[in-house]
Design an enzyme around this catalytic site. Structure first.
Site, PDB file in Angstrom:
ATOM      1  CG  PHE B 137     -32.159  16.045 -24.498  1.00  0.00           C
ATOM      2  CD1 PHE B 137     -32.276  16.015 -23.118  1.00  0.00           C
ATOM      3  CD2 PHE B 137     -32.401  17.239 -25.167  1.00  0.00           C
ATOM      4  CE1 PHE B 137     -32.621  17.172 -22.408  1.00  0.00           C
ATOM      5  CE2 PHE B 137     -32.744  18.393 -24.475  1.00  0.00           C
ATOM      6  CZ  PHE B 137     -32.848  18.356 -23.094  1.00  0.00           C
ATOM      7  CB  CYS B 139     -28.101   7.754 -22.309  1.00  0.00           C
ATOM      8  SG  CYS B 139     -26.388   8.165 -22.098  1.00  0.00           S
ATOM      9  CG  ASN B 204     -25.796   9.755 -26.751  1.00  0.00           C
ATOM     10  OD1 ASN B 204     -25.266   8.665 -26.562  1.00  0.00           O
ATOM     11  ND2 ASN B 204     -25.885  10.680 -25.822  1.00  0.00           N
ATOM     12  CB  CYS B 380     -20.617  -1.131 -67.236  1.00  0.00           C
ATOM     13  SG  CYS B 380     -20.161  -0.179 -65.774  1.00  0.00           S
TER      14      CYS B 380
HETATM   15  C1  FMN Z   1     -19.084   3.701 -22.573  1.00  0.00           C
HETATM   16  C2  FMN Z   1     -19.754   4.910 -23.118  1.00  0.00           C
HETATM   17  C3  FMN Z   1     -20.393   5.773 -22.269  1.00  0.00           C
HETATM   18  C4  FMN Z   1     -21.011   6.900 -22.743  1.00  0.00           C
HETATM   19  N1  FMN Z   1     -21.561   7.742 -21.877  1.00  0.00           N
HETATM   20  C5  FMN Z   1     -22.118   8.888 -22.314  1.00  0.00           C
HETATM   21  C6  FMN Z   1     -22.601   9.853 -21.420  1.00  0.00           C
HETATM   22  O1  FMN Z   1     -22.524   9.698 -20.210  1.00  0.00           O
HETATM   23  N2  FMN Z   1     -23.137  10.976 -21.929  1.00  0.00           N
HETATM   24  C7  FMN Z   1     -23.240  11.211 -23.256  1.00  0.00           C
HETATM   25  O2  FMN Z   1     -23.740  12.255 -23.676  1.00  0.00           O
HETATM   26  N3  FMN Z   1     -22.793  10.311 -24.152  1.00  0.00           N
HETATM   27  C8  FMN Z   1     -22.221   9.153 -23.707  1.00  0.00           C
HETATM   28  N4  FMN Z   1     -21.702   8.269 -24.621  1.00  0.00           N
HETATM   29  C9  FMN Z   1     -21.841   8.535 -26.051  1.00  0.00           C
HETATM   30  C10 FMN Z   1     -20.600   9.241 -26.633  1.00  0.00           C
HETATM   31  O3  FMN Z   1     -20.400  10.491 -26.048  1.00  0.00           O
HETATM   32  C11 FMN Z   1     -20.720   9.443 -28.149  1.00  0.00           C
HETATM   33  O4  FMN Z   1     -21.851  10.232 -28.422  1.00  0.00           O
HETATM   34  C12 FMN Z   1     -20.870   8.144 -28.908  1.00  0.00           C
HETATM   35  O5  FMN Z   1     -20.033   7.154 -28.333  1.00  0.00           O
HETATM   36  C13 FMN Z   1     -20.539   8.289 -30.413  1.00  0.00           C
HETATM   37  O6  FMN Z   1     -19.219   8.693 -30.648  1.00  0.00           O
HETATM   38  P1  FMN Z   1     -18.019   7.663 -31.029  1.00  0.00           P
HETATM   39  O7  FMN Z   1     -18.472   6.894 -32.225  1.00  0.00           O
HETATM   40  O8  FMN Z   1     -16.805   8.524 -31.261  1.00  0.00           O
HETATM   41  O9  FMN Z   1     -17.841   6.763 -29.845  1.00  0.00           O
HETATM   42  C14 FMN Z   1     -21.061   7.141 -24.130  1.00  0.00           C
HETATM   43  C15 FMN Z   1     -20.413   6.270 -24.989  1.00  0.00           C
HETATM   44  C16 FMN Z   1     -19.756   5.174 -24.501  1.00  0.00           C
HETATM   45  C17 FMN Z   1     -19.040   4.240 -25.437  1.00  0.00           C
END
Ligand code: FMN
Ligand code: FAD
Ligand code: SF4
Ligand code: SF4
Ligand code: SF4
Lengths: 444, 434
Positions: B137, B139, B204, B380
């Protein structure tokens, strides 16, 4: 044909042209953009930065490094050149290990300073490459100034005056401008004719005329200059050399190191430049190191620097000493020359050991001999040809404030004036500051 | 050596380090290599409904910001969910799970907000043998424009509804992945719990524009001549994610709801911090995308060494330990007085503490002729800015005054008593209560 390192006497072509070209390559090569970015990232942007305090020209180092960091190398160059119009040459020749980089807090922190000199070169190279001259002349003031000597001090003074709207004529004894930048600095510090290119670039400001072959004392007099111009700036450097006062000093093969270096700097083909098989350099300063290292790079088999005091008293920095050692130069301490032996031409030098008690240097009586078909004297340059009406301070022209001499309307700076280290960057600072003072004085 | 074995919702994994649903988990090839490298589990790249898969842009899909020496600090992306056929993904999941029974495999899902769509896909996922599902929920780009992802995650009622459908149609654990693109993360968390979620995972990615190309005058990454906002992740988002995790962990209504923490986790320490704030395990994306799968080796060795040093034998020992110490500002002890102290031997005299304090804080650092920097105790306020700007770690420390000592700034003696804003004389509500 390369003659080889062991050919006797003073001969040319000891090494192949390729080896010589490689030997005389840039001592501190230019940064590629990525290297510059990594180096610039190390600067902490210090408050009232100690590196700036240590730079004789007070370049705003944290600011120019930050400008490189943010992608504006040309703006960085402007920051540098605002303070030091020969910032490009200084980036190449400053003994940064005893100036800005010694003071860098990362030297304190990790023993590895931010490489300020190379970053400075990176920035200034960009404006040179772009052919940009980022300064403009102010409206003409109608005032004229004579500058005597086109070395770093004279050029810096002339540029600043021209920028402020004055017209400048530089009287230069030699056929070429640049002073020791052109005739003295080691070849591996100023490669690709940088000195000449920098002078051409500097003159783009306009309002500066250089009269080559015009020497004070040879037709030109101080009185004449004072009559013809609103002000005079003397920057004649140190044209004389100290005498060795050793027996046999007049034998063939014994030479002033500065003359040898001048020949070297002007040589069209270094493999045609003769050098001895066994070279002994007398002295302990930058000139001694430069003469020794360059002899070695030309292919001399044995090169020794003989210095009369201990290592710690040496004028050349530790970096310079290590550079010499790394090229295979032998450093001898606490020895002074007593005689040069040989039948007409030098073959050996006789050195006496010294001891210094309470600063007083005395010979111990014990001597040693070294093979020497070439002996370079690098025991210091002296003031020569200073107009007699000027008061001296020791062996240099006495000055007060920003280079005011004892004669009204006459300023002096650079190596010929008392005070400050004999360095390119110091000469630039003194030339610049004198120009500002001349400017104020001429306003009346 | 400490045992890193974790049990999250009954799902066992050899360590708490899972790969988040993202490109590192988009196919069998990656996941097998990740498991060989040592990752404890994966959340498979989000699957969509049956039918023609989504398409991605054919130009750059990432943007970034960097720190010194081009260290990647934040990444942003405009990628969508998996663009490979559902069938292919399901087959691969089945095969990998069979070969790696000891590793966790969670399937991330995003289908339209209709019960039929969920009913159609859930049995297919169950057949793979995967250990659970994660409802994406979150992206913030692309899929949200089609009424999915964060478009669902921003409406608590939808979260509750979809979670309930999944619980009714799927036997294994259901994790609800939350979007940070809301004002108060407790609302969606409560909705997930109300819908029967076994756990929440967060965060996310965050809506973001990382840079603007000043020649093309468009946000990056640029596709053709335009760009769009993307999802932000990596080290830069960790503080935001930690606060959200802590908010859920300490909220009485969601306290105890298992949390899988995500957001900028790059080292063992990041993971330990999230776990101290109540996370049962962690998920990693950007760190793996920046350095490759091998970084898990440092995470594993680092966490177990730290646990050994602390005497923890299982992750259970420290999970949630910091939660009771997360409080509201009004309950902070106003009688706790500290002063900055500079270690002169460590100081390299850069003067940054001076510039910061003199120009922007309380003029409480003195600078001498010879560049010795000292704290003026009578000025300070212990704001900590000098500590934060000093380039030398541990050079400046905050020293708490002991009860009975004099606070030279206020001229008052430090009291041993705890006193907070709720009882402070300057607080109008406190006075009104008297
Ligand atoms: C290129 C890319 C694609 C991603 N695609 C998804 C996805 O398909 N589904 C999802 O739940 N999260 C997706 N994410 C989010 C990651 O799972 C994660 O929640 C987010 O990057 C934060 O973690 P991090 O700081 O370790 O990267 C994506 C992240 C990146 C960078
Ligand atoms: C071999 C050597 C190596 C050096 N290496 C370094 C180094 O690596 N780094 C560094 O910082 N410094 C170095 N120095 C020192 C540096 O070169 C000088 O400090 C600097 O050049 C001084 O500048 P200036 O303008 O005062 O004098 P100079 O550079 O000496 O210029 C004086 C100018 O005046 C002209 N002149 C002299 N007399 C007259 C006259 N009567 N009429 C008209 N014109 C006249 C000369 O021809 C010359 O052009 C070195 C010096 C030497 C000798
Ligand atoms: S001019 Fe020389 S001393 Fe000054 S900053 Fe540049 S390299 Fe350092
Ligand atoms: S001292 Fe070093 S770190 Fe500080 S501003 Fe100068 S170059 Fe940068
Ligand atoms: S910031 Fe740190 S290292 Fe720099 S002067 Fe202050 S205490 Fe010293």
């Amino acid at each position: 044909m390369a003659q080889g390192q062991t050919a006797p006497g003073i001969v040319s072509g000891r090494l192949s042209s390729e080896d010589i070209a490689a030997n005389f390559d840039d001592l501190h090569p230019a940064y590629a953009p990525h290297e510059a970015a990594v180096a610039a990232d190390r600067c902490y942007f210090c408050y009232d930065a100690p590196c700036v305090t240590a730079c004789p020209t007070d370049i705003d180092i944290p600011l120019f490094i930050r400008q490189i960091q943010t992608g504006h190398a040309q703006a960085a160059a402007k920051t540098i050149l605002d303070q030091n119009i020969l910032g490009g040459m200084c980036a190449r020749v400053c003994p940064t290990e005893t100036l800005c980089e010694e003071a860098c807090v990362r030297e304190t922190a990790e023993g590895k300073p931010v490489e300020i000199g190379r970053l400075q070169r990176y920035a200034t190279d960009t404006v040179m490459a772009a052919g940009v001259h980022p300064f403009e002349r102010a409206a003409s003031t109608g005032k004229t100034v004579a500058v005597v000597g086109a070395g770093p001090a004279g050029l810096a003074c002339a540029h600043r005056l021209a920028m402020l709207g004055h017209d400048v004529v530089i009287h230069e004894a030699r056929e070429k401008a640049g002073g020791l930048n052109e005739f003295g600095i080691a070849a591996y510090k100023s490669t690709e004719n940088y000195a000449e290119a920098e002078v051409d670039w500097l003159l783009k400001i306009g309002g500066i005329t250089i009269e080559n072959g015009s020497a004070l004392g040879r037709g030109v007099t101080l009185d004449g200059l004072r009559d013809a111009y609103d002000a005079v700036f003397l920057s004649i450097g140190l044209g004389g050399v100290n005498a060795l006062r050793a027996e046999g000093e007049d034998k063939d093969g014994v030479r002033d190191a500065v003359d040898f270096i001048a020949d070297l700097r002007q040589a069209a083909d270094l493999s045609a430049l003769p050098v001895g098989r066994n070279v002994v350099v007398i002295g302990g300063g930058m000139t001694a190191v430069d003469a020794a290292v360059q002899s070695k790079l030309l292919g001399a088999e044995n090169v020794t620097i003989a210095y009369r005091r201990g290592r710690e008293a040496m004028g050349a920095s530790r970096f310079e000493q290590d550079l010499a050692a790394s090229k295979g130069v032998k450093l001898m301490f606490n020895v002074q020359p007593v005689a040069v032996h040989g039948n007409g031409a030098a073959t050996e030098i006789e050195l006496e050991y010294t001891s210094s008690a309470g600063g007083e240097l005395t010979g111990t009586g014990e001597t040693t001999r070294l093979a020497a078909d070439q002996v370079f004297k690098a025991i210091g340059q002296t003031l020569e040809g200073a107009p007699s009406e000027l008061a001296l301070d020791g062996r240099k022209i006495a000055v007060t404030g920003a280079g005011r001499t004892s004669v009204n309307g006459v300023w002096a700076g650079g190596d010929c004036a008392a005070g400050g280290d004999d360095l390119t960057v110091t000469a630039v600072a003194e030339g610049r500051d004198a120009a500002m003072d001349i400017h104020e004085a001429m306003k009346g | 050596m400490a045992d890193l074995k974790t049990n999250f919702l009954g799902i066992e994994s050899p360590n708490p380090f899972w790969l988040a649903s993202a490109p590192p988990t988009d196919k069998e090839y990656n996941v097998r290599r990740a498991f060989e490298a040592g990752w404890g589990g994966v959340v498979w790249k989000t699957l969509g409904a049956e039918g023609p898969p989504v398409v991605n842009v054919n130009g750059p899909r990432y943007g970034a910001i960097w720190g010194a020496d081009r260290r990647l600090l934040g990444l942003n992306n405009i990628e969508l969910i998996t663009d490979r056929p559902l069938e292919t993904n399901l087959e691969e999941i089945t095969r990998v799970k069979k070969d790696y029974p000891d590793r966790a495999i969670i399937v991330s899902l995003m289908v339209p907000c209709e019960e039929a769509a969920w009913k159609a896909i859930l049995p297919r996922v169950a057949e793979t043998g995967a250990d659970g599902i994660e409802l994406n929920f979150g992206c913030p780009h692309g899929m949200a424009e089609r009424g999915m992802g964060s478009a669902v995650g921003q409406v608590p009622e939808y979260i509750e509804m979809v979670t309930r459908w999944c619980k009714e149609n799927y036997d294994k654990p259901v994790i609800v992945k939350l979007t940070p693109n809301i004002t108060d993360v407790r609302f969606p968390a409560r909705a997930a719990k109300a819908g029967g979620a076994d756990a929440v995972s967060l965060i996310n990615t965050i809506n973001s524009i990382v840079s603007v190309d000043l020649d093309q005058m468009a946000p990056e990454p640029i596709i053709g001549d335009k760009g769009t906002h993307g999802g932000y992740c990596g080290p830069a988002v960790k503080p935001i994610a930690m606060n959200m995790v802590a908010e859920i962990a300490r909220c009485p209504q969601t306290h105890g709801l298992p949390i899988s923490a995500i957001g900028g986790i790059t080292t063992w320490r990041d993971a330990a911090e999230f776990m101290a704030l109540g996370a049962g395990n962690v998920q990693v994306c950007t760190a793996a995308m920046t350095y490759g799968f091998k970084i898990v080796e440092e995470m594993i060795s680092g966490l177990s060494q730290w646990m050994d040093e602390k005497g923890y034998t299982s992750t259970e020992d420290f999970i949630g330990m910091a939660v009771p110490n997360v409080t509201d500002w009004q309950y902070l002890n106003l009688n706790s007085v500290s002063k900055a102290k500079i270690d002169q031997d460590a100081c390299i005299k850069c003067g940054r503490c001076y510039a910061a304090c003199e120009d922007t804080s309380h003029q409480a650092i003195a600078m001498s002729e010879d560049r010795t920097f000292t704290v003026k105790d009578d000025e300070c306020v212990a704001c900590n800015l000098c500590v934060n700007v000093c380039p030398v770690e541990n050079c400046i420390s905050m020293v708490e005054l002991q009860p009975g000592e004099l606070d030279e700034r206020t001229g008052e003696t430090v009291s041993a008593e705890y006193a907070n804003w709720t009882t402070h004389p300057n607080n109008p509500s406190a006075q009104a209560a008297e």
